[in-house]
Design a protein around this motif. Structure first.
Motif, PDB file in Angstrom:
ATOM      1  N   LEU A 162       1.291   2.508   0.590  1.00 20.12           N
ATOM      2  CA  LEU A 162       0.379   2.328   1.712  1.00 20.12           C
ATOM      3  C   LEU A 162       0.255   0.852   2.090  1.00 20.12           C
ATOM      4  N   ILE A 163       0.125  -0.015   1.092  1.00 19.00           N
ATOM      5  CA  ILE A 163      -0.026  -1.448   1.379  1.00 19.00           C
ATOM      6  C   ILE A 163       1.239  -1.992   2.034  1.00 19.00           C
ATOM      7  N   VAL A 164       2.403  -1.639   1.491  1.00 18.91           N
ATOM      8  CA  VAL A 164       3.667  -2.137   2.047  1.00 18.91           C
ATOM      9  C   VAL A 164       3.854  -1.652   3.481  1.00 18.91           C
ATOM     10  N   SER A 165       3.631  -0.374   3.717  1.00 15.00           N
ATOM     11  CA  SER A 165       3.830   0.182   5.062  1.00 15.00           C
ATOM     12  C   SER A 165       2.812  -0.391   6.047  1.00 15.00           C
ATOM     13  N   SER A 166       1.587  -0.627   5.590  1.00 13.37           N
ATOM     14  CA  SER A 166       0.558  -1.194   6.472  1.00 13.37           C
ATOM     15  C   SER A 166       0.922  -2.607   6.894  1.00 13.37           C
ATOM     16  N   MET A 167       1.297  -3.427   5.924  1.00  8.91           N
ATOM     17  CA  MET A 167       1.600  -4.822   6.222  1.00  8.91           C
ATOM     18  C   MET A 167       2.871  -4.951   7.050  1.00  8.91           C
ATOM     19  N   SER A 168       3.890  -4.171   6.706  1.00  9.89           N
ATOM     20  CA  SER A 168       5.165  -4.271   7.426  1.00  9.89           C
ATOM     21  C   SER A 168       5.011  -3.884   8.887  1.00  9.89           C
ATOM     22  N   SER A 169       4.228  -2.848   9.147  1.00 17.79           N
ATOM     23  CA  SER A 169       4.067  -2.378  10.519  1.00 17.79           C
ATOM     24  C   SER A 169       3.306  -3.376  11.384  1.00 17.79           C
ATOM     25  N   ILE A 170       2.232  -3.936  10.855  1.00 21.50           N
ATOM     26  CA  ILE A 170       1.447  -4.882  11.642  1.00 21.50           C
ATOM     27  C   ILE A 170       2.185  -6.200  11.798  1.00 21.50           C
ATOM     28  N   LEU A 171       2.992  -6.585  10.804  1.00 24.37           N
ATOM     29  CA  LEU A 171       3.802  -7.800  10.910  1.00 24.37           C
ATOM     30  C   LEU A 171       4.808  -7.693  12.042  1.00 24.37           C
ATOM     31  N   TYR A 172       5.332  -6.494  12.243  1.00 22.51           N
ATOM     32  CA  TYR A 172       6.344  -6.285  13.278  1.00 22.51           C
ATOM     33  C   TYR A 172       5.796  -6.660  14.657  1.00 22.51           C
ATOM     34  N   TYR A 173       4.554  -6.301  14.932  1.00 26.85           N
ATOM     35  CA  TYR A 173       3.959  -6.618  16.230  1.00 26.85           C
ATOM     36  C   TYR A 173       3.326  -8.003  16.243  1.00 26.85           C
ATOM     37  N   GLY A 174       2.849  -8.478  15.105  1.00 21.09           N
ATOM     38  CA  GLY A 174       2.285  -9.821  15.051  1.00 21.09           C
ATOM     39  C   GLY A 174       3.325 -10.896  15.301  1.00 21.09           C
ATOM     40  N   PHE A 175       4.553 -10.649  14.830  1.00 22.54           N
ATOM     41  CA  PHE A 175       5.646 -11.614  14.984  1.00 22.54           C
ATOM     42  C   PHE A 175       6.810 -10.991  15.754  1.00 22.54           C
ATOM     43  N   PHE A 180      12.234 -14.807  12.282  1.00 22.21           N
ATOM     44  CA  PHE A 180      12.220 -15.536  11.010  1.00 22.21           C
ATOM     45  C   PHE A 180      10.917 -15.283  10.256  1.00 22.21           C
ATOM     46  N   LEU A 181       9.777 -15.435  10.943  1.00 22.86           N
ATOM     47  CA  LEU A 181       8.490 -15.220  10.280  1.00 22.86           C
ATOM     48  C   LEU A 181       8.325 -13.754   9.874  1.00 22.86           C
ATOM     49  N   TYR A 182       8.802 -12.848  10.734  1.00 25.77           N
ATOM     50  CA  TYR A 182       8.663 -11.425  10.409  1.00 25.77           C
ATOM     51  C   TYR A 182       9.431 -11.075   9.142  1.00 25.77           C
ATOM     52  N   PHE A 185       7.883 -12.839   5.821  1.00 19.09           N
ATOM     53  CA  PHE A 185       6.688 -12.214   5.255  1.00 19.09           C
ATOM     54  C   PHE A 185       6.936 -10.760   4.862  1.00 19.09           C
ATOM     55  N   SER A 186       7.874 -10.099   5.504  1.00 17.32           N
ATOM     56  CA  SER A 186       8.252  -8.749   5.074  1.00 17.32           C
ATOM     57  C   SER A 186       8.893  -8.791   3.695  1.00 17.32           C
ATOM     58  N   ALA A 187       9.724  -9.809   3.471  1.00 21.19           N
ATOM     59  CA  ALA A 187      10.366  -9.968   2.158  1.00 21.19           C
ATOM     60  C   ALA A 187       9.324 -10.230   1.078  1.00 21.19           C
ATOM     61  N   ILE A 188       8.325 -11.058   1.388  1.00 17.00           N
ATOM     62  CA  ILE A 188       7.241 -11.321   0.431  1.00 17.00           C
ATOM     63  C   ILE A 188       6.484 -10.034   0.120  1.00 17.00           C
ATOM     64  N   THR A 189       6.212  -9.254   1.156  1.00 12.89           N
ATOM     65  CA  THR A 189       5.493  -7.986   0.980  1.00 12.89           C
ATOM     66  C   THR A 189       6.268  -7.026   0.092  1.00 12.89           C
ATOM     67  N   PHE A 190       7.569  -6.867   0.350  1.00  8.88           N
ATOM     68  CA  PHE A 190       8.380  -5.951  -0.447  1.00  8.88           C
ATOM     69  C   PHE A 190       8.525  -6.440  -1.888  1.00  8.88           C
ATOM     70  N   THR A 191       8.583  -7.758  -2.082  1.00  3.36           N
ATOM     71  CA  THR A 191       8.678  -8.299  -3.446  1.00  3.36           C
ATOM     72  C   THR A 191       7.421  -7.977  -4.239  1.00  3.36           C
ATOM     73  N   PHE A 192       6.269  -8.222  -3.635  1.00  2.71           N
ATOM     74  CA  PHE A 192       5.013  -7.871  -4.300  1.00  2.71           C
ATOM     75  C   PHE A 192       4.924  -6.362  -4.526  1.00  2.71           C
ATOM     76  N   GLY A 193       5.339  -5.596  -3.535  1.00  4.95           N
ATOM     77  CA  GLY A 193       5.284  -4.141  -3.656  1.00  4.95           C
ATOM     78  C   GLY A 193       6.149  -3.631  -4.790  1.00  4.95           C
ATOM     79  N   LEU A 194       7.356  -4.181  -4.894  1.00  5.27           N
ATOM     80  CA  LEU A 194       8.258  -3.770  -5.975  1.00  5.27           C
ATOM     81  C   LEU A 194       7.683  -4.143  -7.338  1.00  5.27           C
ATOM     82  N   SER A 195       7.088  -5.321  -7.428  1.00  8.95           N
ATOM     83  CA  SER A 195       6.495  -5.757  -8.698  1.00  8.95           C
ATOM     84  C   SER A 195       5.347  -4.841  -9.106  1.00  8.95           C
TER      85      SER A 195
END
Length: 318
Positions: A162-175, A180-182, A185-195
């Motif tokens: 839920l956290i990964v999908s929430s952040m990734s979706s809003i990042l898509y429209y925010g950036f 590059f920024l999208y 921060f998507s990579a950071i989100t997935f890294t935290f999510g995987l951990s």
């Protein structure tokens, strides 16, 4: 000499027979009831140790069943997990229905593409996954220690999704205009999510000594959502970032999540009067309801971001 009085009362309905047994010893009363067809409801003192979690919930427990059928049968009557189950099961199906009929419920703009539906559905699927895993866990947790432990792992995994999908979706429209920024921060989100997924599923990390580290990992995961917001403030300015990501809805979402987790952590309100909130209104139920409200806040913000982006893009193409 110990005095003991035993009173037994049976109520027969069309589906089952409920027997309530009250035992009084030296003025102290305890009771338990059971429903036939293999499903037994008991009080706290009659639970095996592995089922004991919240000592302020005194009754309405489904005792260990060792049967999937019996666990599913518990959906047909009220116990202290019923609200936990249905408060997530019903919204889960609502989110899934929205995915199926997204082209009919989401306003379409001239610039809307398949990718937009995929990003919106990404969040909806994440919400569905989280809520369905939670509902399944609360339904089947009385099966056995192994099933309960495995279901608890999947419950945490659903939170990660839920956290990964929430952040990734809003990042898509925010950036939407800065790849590059999208992707950063998507990579950071997935890294935290995987951990967090690893520490949720790994048996080694579920040991008591790892509890502070697991908690710290999830806190860090949640706080990582502040990074793209601050980056947006620097790159676009506060006002523009607030509009792009519909910050008021994102903040409100966080408030509901945190408030729900706080209630759950301190066991409010059942700690004030143990036994009163066994079936209705205890902290875990309130947490579940606030999670759904927070998800709806995110959906509202996400649709707002989608509308703003495509309103701007459509005006440029005219």
């Amino acid at each position: 000499m110990v005095s003991q009085n035993i009173r037994r009362r049976s109520i027969t309905s069309t589906s089952s027979t409920v027997t309530t047994v009250q035992v009084e010893k030296d003025g102290a009363k305890s009771s338990y009831s059971y429903i036939k067809r293999g499903v037994q409801l008991v009080t706290w003192e009659h639970l095996p140790d592995w089922q004991k979690d919240n000592e302020h919930i005194l009754s309405g427990y489904v005792k260990e069943t060792n049967s999937i059928k019996a666990c599913l049968h518990s959906l047909l009557f009220i116990h202290n997990e019923s609200v936990n189950i249905f408060s997530h099961l019903v919204p889960a199906f609502c989110f899934m229905t929205t995915i199926i009929f997204d082209k009919y419920v989401v306003e379409r703009y001239p610039t809307t593409t398949l990718k937009d539906y995929l990003m919106l559905d990404l969040f909806l699927f994440g919400a569905f996954t989280c809520l369905m895993m939670s509902s399944a866990f609360h339904c089947l947790k009385a099966h056995s220690p192994y099933v309960s432990s495995f279901g608890n792992k999947l419950d945490y995994l659903g939170i990660v999704v839920l956290i990964v999908s929430s952040m990734s979706s809003i990042l898509y429209y925010g950036f939407y205009d800065n790849s590059f920024l999208y992707f950063t921060f998507s990579a950071i989100t997935f890294t935290f999510g995987l951990s967090c997924a690893v520490v949720s599923l790994g048996e080694r990390f579920r040991a008591r000594e790892w509890r502070p580290y697991r908690a710290a990992m999830f806190v860090a995961f949640g706080l990582s959502a502040l990074l793209p917001i601050f980056a947006g403030f620097l790159y676009y300015g506060v006002q523009e970032t607030t509009i792009r990501v519909q910050l008021k809805w994102v903040v409100l979402e966080g408030v509901f999540y945190i408030f729900g987790a706080l209630l759950y952590g301190v066991r409010f309100p059942e700690r004030l009067k143990p036994g009163m909130f066994d079936i209705w209104g205890h902290s875990h139920q309130l947490f579940h309801i606030l999670v759904v409200v927070a998800a709806l806040c995110h959906l509202r913000g996400l649709l707002g971001s989608y509308t703003i982006v495509h309103t701007r893009l459509s005006s440029l193409t005219q």
